[in-house]
Design a protein around this motif. Structure first.
Motif, PDB file in Angstrom:
ATOM      1  N   TYR A   2     -27.726  -4.354 -21.708  1.00  0.00           N
ATOM      2  CA  TYR A   2     -27.402  -4.709 -20.135  1.00  0.00           C
ATOM      3  C   TYR A   2     -28.363  -3.583 -19.317  1.00  0.00           C
ATOM      4  O   TYR A   2     -29.019  -2.344 -20.186  1.00  0.00           O
ATOM      5  N   ALA A   3     -28.120  -3.731 -18.091  1.00  0.00           N
ATOM      6  CA  ALA A   3     -28.909  -2.588 -17.267  1.00  0.00           C
ATOM      7  C   ALA A   3     -28.088  -2.503 -16.016  1.00  0.00           C
ATOM      8  O   ALA A   3     -27.199  -3.384 -15.629  1.00  0.00           O
ATOM      9  N   ILE A   4     -28.222  -1.272 -15.486  1.00  0.00           N
ATOM     10  CA  ILE A   4     -27.576  -1.293 -13.803  1.00  0.00           C
ATOM     11  C   ILE A   4     -28.707  -0.999 -13.031  1.00  0.00           C
ATOM     12  O   ILE A   4     -29.721  -0.343 -13.285  1.00  0.00           O
ATOM     13  N   PHE A  12     -25.576  -2.674  -9.583  1.00  0.00           N
ATOM     14  CA  PHE A  12     -24.887  -4.031 -10.285  1.00  0.00           C
ATOM     15  C   PHE A  12     -25.086  -3.844 -11.897  1.00  0.00           C
ATOM     16  O   PHE A  12     -26.201  -3.377 -12.311  1.00  0.00           O
ATOM     17  N   LYS A  13     -24.265  -4.099 -12.667  1.00  0.00           N
ATOM     18  CA  LYS A  13     -24.288  -3.930 -13.987  1.00  0.00           C
ATOM     19  C   LYS A  13     -24.540  -5.558 -14.485  1.00  0.00           C
ATOM     20  O   LYS A  13     -23.726  -6.405 -14.302  1.00  0.00           O
ATOM     21  N   ILE A  14     -25.873  -5.620 -15.143  1.00  0.00           N
ATOM     22  CA  ILE A  14     -26.320  -7.389 -15.570  1.00  0.00           C
ATOM     23  C   ILE A  14     -26.837  -7.365 -16.729  1.00  0.00           C
ATOM     24  O   ILE A  14     -26.949  -6.155 -17.554  1.00  0.00           O
ATOM     25  N   GLU A  15     -26.754  -8.641 -17.019  1.00  0.00           N
ATOM     26  CA  GLU A  15     -27.154  -9.027 -18.521  1.00  0.00           C
ATOM     27  C   GLU A  15     -28.073 -10.049 -18.227  1.00  0.00           C
ATOM     28  O   GLU A  15     -28.051 -10.672 -17.486  1.00  0.00           O
ATOM     29  N   GLN A  16     -28.887 -10.357 -19.525  1.00  0.00           N
ATOM     30  CA  GLN A  16     -29.654 -11.599 -19.255  1.00  0.00           C
ATOM     31  C   GLN A  16     -29.043 -12.606 -19.186  1.00  0.00           C
ATOM     32  O   GLN A  16     -27.960 -12.823 -19.950  1.00  0.00           O
ATOM     33  N   GLY A  17     -29.403 -13.774 -18.267  1.00  0.00           N
ATOM     34  CA  GLY A  17     -28.395 -14.947 -18.331  1.00  0.00           C
ATOM     35  C   GLY A  17     -27.251 -15.038 -17.381  1.00  0.00           C
ATOM     36  O   GLY A  17     -26.585 -16.052 -16.985  1.00  0.00           O
ATOM     37  N   VAL A  38     -34.149   0.121 -11.619  1.00  0.00           N
ATOM     38  CA  VAL A  38     -33.374   0.131 -12.793  1.00  0.00           C
ATOM     39  C   VAL A  38     -32.962   1.591 -12.988  1.00  0.00           C
ATOM     40  O   VAL A  38     -33.892   2.618 -13.482  1.00  0.00           O
ATOM     41  N   LEU A  39     -31.597   1.825 -13.146  1.00  0.00           N
ATOM     42  CA  LEU A  39     -31.248   3.117 -13.053  1.00  0.00           C
ATOM     43  C   LEU A  39     -30.572   3.482 -14.532  1.00  0.00           C
ATOM     44  O   LEU A  39     -30.568   4.599 -14.898  1.00  0.00           O
ATOM     45  N   LEU A  40     -30.163   2.493 -15.201  1.00  0.00           N
ATOM     46  CA  LEU A  40     -29.801   2.823 -16.663  1.00  0.00           C
ATOM     47  C   LEU A  40     -30.219   1.442 -17.552  1.00  0.00           C
ATOM     48  O   LEU A  40     -29.792   0.298 -17.019  1.00  0.00           O
ATOM     49  N   VAL A  41     -30.623   1.573 -18.711  1.00  0.00           N
ATOM     50  CA  VAL A  41     -30.763   0.462 -19.646  1.00  0.00           C
ATOM     51  C   VAL A  41     -30.206   0.842 -21.050  1.00  0.00           C
ATOM     52  O   VAL A  41     -30.283   1.958 -21.614  1.00  0.00           O
TER      53      VAL A  41
END
Length: 103
Positions: A2-4, A12-17, A38-41
């Motif tokens: 996930y990434a922020i 937003f905290k997002i994931e693929q799909g 992208v702030l965090l991965v």
């Protein structure tokens, strides 16, 4: 994984799909969008935190639709004065599909 990501001034905290609703973006439905703030991965427990952004990290997505949010009612009243006012507001949103997170 996930990434922020910072999208249109919000994080937003997002994931693929994943499909998310964000403030209205420029571009037509079906257009590809790329976010580079992208702030965090996090990849399998390995966390990369940016200062302020992660270098070389990108999020690719696609605009699925432009929609309007639910109506929010705004009601104002002053007691004992006979003053009442009610208005409404609907926010313009874009529905985005997150296709790929790279870093």
């Amino acid at each position: 994984m996930y990434a922020i990501v910072n999208i249109a001034g919000q994080q937003f905290k997002i994931e693929q799909g994943q499909e998310i609703f964000v403030h209205r973006l420029d571009g037509e439905e079906g257009a590809a969008v790329e976010f580079d703030q992208v702030l965090l991965v996090d990849q399998d427990g390995k966390v990369n935190v940016g200062t302020p952004v992660v270098e070389g990290a990108k999020v690719n997505g696609k605009i699925l639709a432009h929609v309007r949010g639910d109506k929010v009612k705004v009601f104002k009243k002053k007691r004992r004065k006979g003053y009442q006012k009610e208005t409404g507001h609907r926010q313009d949103l874009s529905k985005i599909l997150i296709e790929k997170i790279t870093f």
